[in-house]
Design an enzyme around this catalytic site. Structure first.
Site, PDB file in Angstrom:
ATOM      1  CB  CYS A  23     -17.944   3.604 -19.479  1.00  0.00           C
ATOM      2  SG  CYS A  23     -18.915   3.853 -17.979  1.00  0.00           S
TER       3      CYS A  23
ATOM      4  CB  CYS B 235     -19.758   7.551 -13.403  1.00  0.00           C
ATOM      5  SG  CYS B 235     -18.435   6.870 -12.358  1.00  0.00           S
TER       6      CYS B 235
ATOM      7  CB  CYS C  79     -12.763   5.420 -15.382  1.00  0.00           C
ATOM      8  SG  CYS C  79     -13.131   3.916 -14.479  1.00  0.00           S
TER       9      CYS C  79
ATOM     10  CB  CYS D 219     -19.720   0.088 -13.098  1.00  0.00           C
ATOM     11  SG  CYS D 219     -17.928   0.297 -13.081  1.00  0.00           S
TER      12      CYS D 219
ATOM     13  CD  GLN E  36      -3.504  -5.266  -3.908  1.00  0.00           C
ATOM     14  OE1 GLN E  36      -4.247  -4.406  -4.336  1.00  0.00           O
ATOM     15  NE2 GLN E  36      -2.300  -4.982  -3.453  1.00  0.00           N
TER      16      GLN E  36
ATOM     17  CG  PHE F  24       2.726  -2.470   6.542  1.00  0.00           C
ATOM     18  CD1 PHE F  24       2.048  -1.594   7.388  1.00  0.00           C
ATOM     19  CD2 PHE F  24       4.093  -2.309   6.384  1.00  0.00           C
ATOM     20  CE1 PHE F  24       2.738  -0.578   8.059  1.00  0.00           C
ATOM     21  CE2 PHE F  24       4.794  -1.301   7.046  1.00  0.00           C
ATOM     22  CZ  PHE F  24       4.108  -0.433   7.887  1.00  0.00           C
TER      23      PHE F  24
ATOM     24  CD  GLU G  38      -2.676  -6.085   8.072  1.00  0.00           C
ATOM     25  OE1 GLU G  38      -3.461  -5.231   8.525  1.00  0.00           O
ATOM     26  OE2 GLU G  38      -1.902  -5.884   7.122  1.00  0.00           O
TER      27      GLU G  38
ATOM     28  CG  ASN H 211       1.653  -4.500   0.300  1.00  0.00           C
ATOM     29  OD1 ASN H 211       1.633  -3.548  -0.473  1.00  0.00           O
ATOM     30  ND2 ASN H 211       0.653  -5.362   0.383  1.00  0.00           N
TER      31      ASN H 211
ATOM     32  CB  CYS I 171      -1.133   1.251  -3.357  1.00  0.00           C
ATOM     33  SG  CYS I 171      -1.376   1.860  -1.684  1.00  0.00           S
TER      34      CYS I 171
END
Length: 375
Positions: free
Chosen positions: A3, A11, A14, A87, A212, A241, A262, A307, A334
């Site tokens: 990158c 940046c 990451c 990117c 996602q 969710f 939801e 979730n 997550c």
């Protein structure tokens, strides 16, 4: 992954970019095992990963610079703008869209919002791509509707340049805060949802519904949940969710009763559309608060799939599930820290199976799927 933005020190999103993917996976696995160290785990499944670049289906670009020379990317903490059109997390298909948007911003007279001066109109550009047909959804986040007529007038030029833009909207976000979107969504196209397809399951993406950002890994996450559910003696389940219904739509069978909950009405509209297409009549999707819905029920199904957002499901829902004791809980998270905290609040359950999904390469974040069985 190479990158140029990272190499030039422009940046740092990451943070793990210099580590090979196997090393990243190993570090994430160690983190997850540490978080679950207090619980016996019956089976650790091999982690799932996807491509290391070009995998994102969404770009969230802060618009800065001038109307003649707009920059699409981010602002550093000191307010310095950074253009992120190159990117490598974005697929090659995004480049022509960014290239056409810059002159379009000038044509439509959409002055980029200046945070320091609190002036200007165009705050963000949000772009989403469907993997199934390459169709795209483009959202202009504006401070007000002042430039709406100008934007509408200039739009045919953009649509001619980019026929892949199926859904185009304006979102009004009047508040002087780093909030990505406001409540008002104005559609500039007849089509209001983007068609997507994972594992032969039709899914829909609408402007204000969560989806996602790594489709290659997300499709494997949903397929894995489906495989796990197929192995369980389940005729009735809740999908809490549920978002646009990804888990529930994958797990449901014609004879299964399923309720998906939801809070976002836009996401529920997507889920209902998918269920109708699949001809699944025993699926019910409702726009409600998941915790309030669940805790108001006098009985539970055999399986509850959750979730939740990063904060986890929280103590009230944990207490309810502990009391009502469904036979199985599938927890998709997550944020493994809050998941581990929630599992502590579910003492009557053992961990049957855990699998890590590397949804966010080059960062410390990951998704995890856990099967809990009542002891």
């Amino acid at each position: 992954m190479q990158c140029a933005l990272y190499d030039a020190g422009r940046c740092r999103s990451c943070q793990w970019i210099t580590q090979p993917i196997p090393e990243q996976l190993s570090a994430k696995t160690v983190d997850l095992k540490n978080l679950l160290a207090d619980f016996p785990v019956e089976e650790w499944c091999a982690p799932v990963s996807g491509p290391e670049q070009g995998f994102r289906n969404k770009a969230k670009m802060v618009v800065s610079g001038s109307v003649e020379k707009p920059l699409l990317g981010m602002l550093h903490r000191d307010g310095t703008p950074e253009d992120l059109c190159d990117c490598p997390l974005y697929p090659a298909s995004f480049a022509p869209v960014f290239a056409a948007l810059k002159p379009f911003i000038a044509r439509a007279g959409l002055t980029p919002y200046n945070v320091a001066r609190k002036r200007g109109e165009l705050k963000y550009i949000l772009l989403t791509e469907s993997q199934s047909d390459g169709g795209m959804m483009l959202r202009f986040v504006l401070r007000s509707d002042t430039k709406l007529a100008q934007l509408r007038k200039a739009l045919p030029w953009l649509q001619e340049q980019l026929p892949q833009l199926k859904v185009i909207t304006v979102n009004i976000q009047p508040v002087h805060m780093a909030i990505m979107e406001g409540e008002t969504e104005i559609y500039l196209t007849e089509q209001q949802a983007l068609a997507e397809r994972f594992n032969d399951v039709p899914l829909w993406i609408r402007p204000q519904s969560f989806f996602q950002t790594n489709p290659a890994v997300a499709s494997q996450l949903y397929a894995t949940a489906r495989d796990w559910v197929r192995q369980l003696p389940v005729k009735h389940m809740w999908d809490l969710f549920c978002g646009v219904g990804g888990f529930g739509l994958h797990c449901a069978t014609p004879d299964m009763q399923l309720t998906g909950i939801e809070i976002a009405p836009e996401a529920i509209a997507c889920a209902k559309q998918s269920a109708a297409e699949l001809g699944l009549t025993r699926l019910q999707f409702q726009a409600l608060d998941s915790t309030q819905f669940a805790t108001a029920q006098g009985e539970v199904p055999e399986l509850v799939l959750v979730n939740p957002p990063r904060r986890g499901i929280g103590k009230p829902l944990c207490d309810y599930l502990s009391t009502m004791a469904p036979r199985f809980i599938i927890y998709s998270s997550c944020n493994a820290q809050t998941m581990a905290k929630d599992i502590r609040e579910l003492p009557g359950y053992r961990i049957e199976r855990v699998q890590l999904f590397d949804m966010f390469p080059h960062t410390a974040h990951y998704e995890v799927l856990t099967l809990l069985v009542k002891q």
